[in-house]
Design a protein around this motif. Structure first.
Motif, short mmCIF file in Angstrom:
data_model
loop_
_atom_site.label_atom_id
_atom_site.label_comp_id
_atom_site.label_asym_id
_atom_site.label_seq_id
_atom_site.Cartn_x
_atom_site.Cartn_y
_atom_site.Cartn_z
N GLU A 36 0.84 -1.03 0.03
CA GLU A 36 0.11 0.06 0.05
C GLU A 36 0.84 1.37 0.04
OE1 GLU A 36 -0.40 -2.45 2.35
OE2 GLU A 36 -2.18 -3.53 1.11
N LEU A 37 1.83 1.47 0.82
CA LEU A 37 2.55 2.31 0.93
C LEU A 37 3.52 2.80 -0.43
CD1 LEU A 37 4.05 2.91 4.73
CD2 LEU A 37 2.90 4.39 3.15
N THR A 38 4.09 1.29 -0.90
CA THR A 38 4.79 1.42 -2.21
C THR A 38 3.91 2.02 -3.39
OG1 THR A 38 6.09 -0.51 -1.71
CG2 THR A 38 5.69 -0.08 -3.89
N ALA A 39 2.51 1.59 -3.38
CA ALA A 39 1.68 2.44 -4.52
C ALA A 39 1.47 3.78 -4.11
CB ALA A 39 0.21 1.62 -4.19
N THR A 40 1.49 4.38 -2.78
CA THR A 40 1.12 5.59 -2.22
C THR A 40 2.34 6.43 -3.01
OG1 THR A 40 0.03 5.20 -0.57
CG2 THR A 40 0.95 7.20 -0.50
N TYR A 41 3.50 5.90 -2.94
CA TYR A 41 4.69 6.66 -3.26
C TYR A 41 5.07 6.71 -4.81
CZ TYR A 41 6.44 7.61 1.46
OH TYR A 41 6.48 8.09 2.66
N TYR A 42 4.50 5.66 -5.33
CA TYR A 42 4.71 5.44 -7.05
C TYR A 42 3.51 6.78 -7.34
CZ TYR A 42 7.52 1.75 -8.09
OH TYR A 42 8.60 0.80 -8.37
N GLU A 43 2.44 6.84 -6.41
CA GLU A 43 1.39 7.95 -7.14
C GLU A 43 1.85 9.17 -6.60
OE1 GLU A 43 -3.07 9.43 -5.91
OE2 GLU A 43 -2.38 7.34 -5.71
N MET A 44 2.79 9.50 -5.63
CA MET A 44 3.30 10.57 -5.16
C MET A 44 4.27 11.11 -6.05
SD MET A 44 3.70 10.52 -1.11
CE MET A 44 4.49 12.03 -0.87
N LEU A 45 5.26 10.17 -6.68
CA LEU A 45 6.23 10.29 -7.44
C LEU A 45 5.53 11.04 -8.84
CD1 LEU A 45 8.96 10.52 -8.57
CD2 LEU A 45 8.81 8.11 -9.09
N SER A 46 4.64 10.40 -9.34
CA SER A 46 3.75 10.42 -10.51
C SER A 46 3.29 11.89 -10.57
CB SER A 46 3.18 9.43 -11.21
OG SER A 46 1.87 9.23 -10.36
N ASN A 47 2.71 12.33 -9.45
CA ASN A 47 2.05 13.50 -9.28
C ASN A 47 3.05 14.72 -9.13
OD1 ASN A 47 -0.59 12.34 -9.62
ND2 ASN A 47 -0.89 11.89 -7.39
N SER A 48 4.09 14.33 -8.63
CA SER A 48 5.14 15.46 -8.39
C SER A 48 5.92 15.79 -9.59
CB SER A 48 6.08 14.97 -7.36
OG SER A 48 5.43 14.76 -6.25
N PHE A 49 5.90 15.14 -10.78
CA PHE A 49 6.67 15.05 -11.75
C PHE A 49 6.16 14.83 -13.10
CE2 PHE A 49 9.51 14.76 -8.46
CZ PHE A 49 10.60 15.69 -8.48
N PRO A 50 6.34 15.34 -14.06
CA PRO A 50 5.51 14.94 -15.52
C PRO A 50 6.27 13.81 -16.00
CG PRO A 50 7.03 16.99 -15.88
CD PRO A 50 7.15 16.67 -14.33
N PHE A 51 5.48 12.66 -16.51
CA PHE A 51 6.05 11.48 -16.84
C PHE A 51 5.39 11.19 -18.49
CE2 PHE A 51 7.21 10.56 -12.69
CZ PHE A 51 8.20 9.69 -12.70
N THR A 52 6.38 10.62 -19.22
CA THR A 52 5.77 10.09 -20.49
C THR A 52 5.06 8.85 -20.21
OG1 THR A 52 7.51 8.59 -20.78
CG2 THR A 52 8.12 10.84 -21.53
N PHE A 53 4.26 8.66 -21.34
CA PHE A 53 3.25 7.35 -21.15
C PHE A 53 4.04 6.11 -20.97
CE2 PHE A 53 3.89 7.35 -25.65
CZ PHE A 53 4.29 6.18 -26.25
N TRP A 54 5.52 6.20 -21.32
CA TRP A 54 6.44 4.71 -21.22
C TRP A 54 7.24 5.01 -19.88
CZ3 TRP A 54 6.82 8.40 -25.09
CH2 TRP A 54 8.09 9.19 -24.98
N GLY A 55 6.93 6.01 -19.03
CA GLY A 55 7.57 6.01 -17.56
C GLY A 55 8.91 6.72 -17.42
N ARG A 56 9.18 7.61 -18.37
CA ARG A 56 10.32 8.50 -17.98
C ARG A 56 9.86 9.83 -17.82
NH1 ARG A 56 14.62 5.10 -18.89
NH2 ARG A 56 14.34 3.82 -20.55
N ILE A 57 10.69 10.44 -16.81
CA ILE A 57 10.20 11.90 -16.55
C ILE A 57 10.69 12.77 -17.73
CG2 ILE A 57 11.20 14.04 -14.97
CD1 ILE A 57 11.80 11.64 -12.67
N LYS A 58 9.68 13.79 -17.75
CA LYS A 58 9.96 14.77 -18.98
C LYS A 58 10.72 16.07 -18.33
CE LYS A 58 5.40 13.62 -20.87
NZ LYS A 58 4.07 14.66 -21.09
#
Length: 124
Positions: free
Chosen positions: A22-44
């Motif tokens: 659950e915490l792992t999923a929360t941190y993945y969500e925080m990361l993706s909400n904090s930085f713009p990502f491409t659809f293939w998972g790279r930070i823009k």
């Protein structure tokens, strides 16, 4: 025989916490909400106003200082795989970075204070 994740855990020593699913999923969500990502998972990176390419580990401390980041607690996340996130200090992760980065092709050292350090495994 240890797999790469087990080797990472061993290299990080006692100064780490394995996070729940659950915490792992929360941190993945925080990361993706904090930085713009491409659809293939790279930070823009071009869309991140405060970023820098760093070639040497020593440059990390300087960049954190210049940008007024004092928090050295990080969450280790990988771009692919089912490994749980790990909580540790930035210094501990950097001391074991070869083992940490070997777990996945993209490794993110994410701080809740607003920065991320991304490592990519380079082809040999």
């Amino acid at each position: 025989m240890l797999d790469l994740f087990d080797e990472c855990l061993e290299a990080l020593g006692e100064q780490k916490e394995i996070l729940s699913e659950e915490l792992t999923a929360t941190y993945y969500e925080m990361l993706s909400n904090s930085f713009p990502f491409t659809f293939w998972g790279r930070i823009k990176w071009e869309e991140v106003s405060c970023h820098q390419s760093i070639d040497y580990e020593e440059e990390i401390d300087e960049w954190l200082h210049v940008n007024h980041f004092k928090d050295r607690n990080i969450i280790i996340l990988w771009g692919y795989g089912d490994q749980p996130a790990l909580r540790t200090s930035l210094d501990n992760a950097l001391n074991a970075i070869d083992d940490v980065a070997a777990v996945g092709s993209d490794t993110f050292l994410f701080s809740e204070s607003g920065y991320v350090i991304k490592f990519s495994m380079m082809a040999m």
